[in-house]
Design a protein around this motif. Structure first.
Motif, PDB file in Angstrom:
ATOM      1  N   PHE A  32       7.223   0.640 -18.426  1.00 34.36           N
ATOM      2  CA  PHE A  32       7.593   0.480 -17.026  1.00 34.36           C
ATOM      3  C   PHE A  32       8.748  -0.510 -16.849  1.00 34.36           C
ATOM      4  CE2 PHE A  32       3.408   2.326 -16.867  1.00 34.36           C
ATOM      5  CZ  PHE A  32       3.570   3.288 -15.898  1.00 34.36           C
ATOM      6  N   ASP A  33       9.839  -0.237 -17.553  1.00 36.64           N
ATOM      7  CA  ASP A  33      11.058  -1.040 -17.424  1.00 36.64           C
ATOM      8  C   ASP A  33      11.671  -0.774 -16.057  1.00 36.64           C
ATOM      9  OD1 ASP A  33      13.207  -2.726 -18.541  1.00 36.64           O
ATOM     10  OD2 ASP A  33      14.385  -0.874 -18.304  1.00 36.64           O
ATOM     11  N   SER A  72       6.511   6.911   1.482  1.00 35.52           N
ATOM     12  CA  SER A  72       5.864   6.556   0.215  1.00 35.52           C
ATOM     13  C   SER A  72       6.883   6.440  -0.909  1.00 35.52           C
ATOM     14  CB  SER A  72       4.814   7.595  -0.165  1.00 35.52           C
ATOM     15  OG  SER A  72       3.802   7.640   0.787  1.00 35.52           O
ATOM     16  N   PHE A  73       7.795   7.398  -0.989  1.00 36.70           N
ATOM     17  CA  PHE A  73       8.810   7.361  -2.044  1.00 36.70           C
ATOM     18  C   PHE A  73       9.718   6.150  -1.866  1.00 36.70           C
ATOM     19  CE2 PHE A  73      12.644   8.579  -4.310  1.00 36.70           C
ATOM     20  CZ  PHE A  73      12.123   9.095  -5.494  1.00 36.70           C
ATOM     21  N   GLY A  74      10.142   5.890  -0.637  1.00 30.53           N
ATOM     22  CA  GLY A  74      11.015   4.734  -0.368  1.00 30.53           C
ATOM     23  C   GLY A  74      10.322   3.411  -0.638  1.00 30.53           C
ATOM     24  N   ALA A  75       9.075   3.291  -0.233  1.00 30.87           N
ATOM     25  CA  ALA A  75       8.327   2.052  -0.490  1.00 30.87           C
ATOM     26  C   ALA A  75       8.104   1.864  -1.984  1.00 30.87           C
ATOM     27  CB  ALA A  75       6.990   2.079   0.250  1.00 30.87           C
ATOM     28  N   VAL A  80       9.592  -0.984  -7.088  1.00 27.19           N
ATOM     29  CA  VAL A  80      10.185  -0.984  -8.424  1.00 27.19           C
ATOM     30  C   VAL A  80      11.323  -1.992  -8.495  1.00 27.19           C
ATOM     31  CG1 VAL A  80      11.590   0.382 -10.029  1.00 27.19           C
ATOM     32  CG2 VAL A  80       9.515   1.355  -9.065  1.00 27.19           C
ATOM     33  N   VAL A  81      12.171  -2.004  -7.477  1.00 30.91           N
ATOM     34  CA  VAL A  81      13.332  -2.893  -7.471  1.00 30.91           C
ATOM     35  C   VAL A  81      12.920  -4.367  -7.426  1.00 30.91           C
ATOM     36  CG1 VAL A  81      15.355  -3.593  -6.119  1.00 30.91           C
ATOM     37  CG2 VAL A  81      14.903  -1.179  -6.519  1.00 30.91           C
ATOM     38  N   LEU A  87       2.929  -0.190  -9.744  1.00 25.97           N
ATOM     39  CA  LEU A  87       2.517   0.163  -8.383  1.00 25.97           C
ATOM     40  C   LEU A  87       3.591   1.011  -7.694  1.00 25.97           C
ATOM     41  CD1 LEU A  87       0.330  -0.197  -6.246  1.00 25.97           C
ATOM     42  CD2 LEU A  87       1.512  -2.263  -5.496  1.00 25.97           C
ATOM     43  N   GLY A  88       4.858   0.660  -7.931  1.00 25.68           N
ATOM     44  CA  GLY A  88       5.955   1.424  -7.346  1.00 25.68           C
ATOM     45  C   GLY A  88       5.990   2.863  -7.828  1.00 25.68           C
TER      46      GLY A  88
END
Length: 140
Positions: A32-33, A72-75, A80-81, A87-88
């Motif tokens: 999960f890099d 959901s995709f945006g959150a 991730v960022v 979780l992302g």
């Protein structure tokens, strides 16, 4: 009128989408890099926008029935960022499934026609599962 020709913009869009999926996969493989996953997300979204066009992309993501998937995709991308890739990715996966759920019947028909893999998807148990969703319309 819809154009189904494969111009250079669509070729680049498909390439970016493919690289986006590849970088996301690499990000997952490398524990999960967050850099690889974020790059994969950016490439995937920009590839989709180039492939189907900016106006069609905005209409697709802003459609009332797709709000839950888009948010959901945006959150998930935001998580991730900021450094929470597991979780992302879970949130992004949920959003991806919700957003592109209308494409699954089309994909199922395509996969059934592939020589070796198609045999697996033509088995009675899997075929009955696929036939339940065949009547749905593609959302774009």
């Amino acid at each position: 009128m819809l154009s189904f020709e494969m111009n250079d913009r669509k070729k680049i869009g498909l390439g970016l989408t493919g690289f986006g999926i590849f970088f996301s996969f690499l990000g997952i493989v490398f524990f999960f890099d967050k850099g690889l996953i974020a790059m994969g997300n950016i490439l995937f979204v920009s590839g989709v926008m180039l492939t189907i066009g900016l106006q069609s992309s905005l209409q697709f993501f802003m459609k009332r029935s797709n709000y839950k998937g888009t948010i959901s995709f945006g959150a998930g991308f935001f998580l991730v960022v900021i450094g929470w890739p597991i979780l992302g990715m879970m949130l992004e996966t949920y959003g991806f499934i919700i957003l592109f759920s209308g494409f699954w019947p089309t994909l199922a028909v395509f996969v059934q026609k592939i020589p070796i893999i198609g045999w697996v998807f033509q088995q009675p148990f899997i075929r009955s599962f696929i036939d339940r969703y065949r009547g749905k319309r593609v959302p774009v």
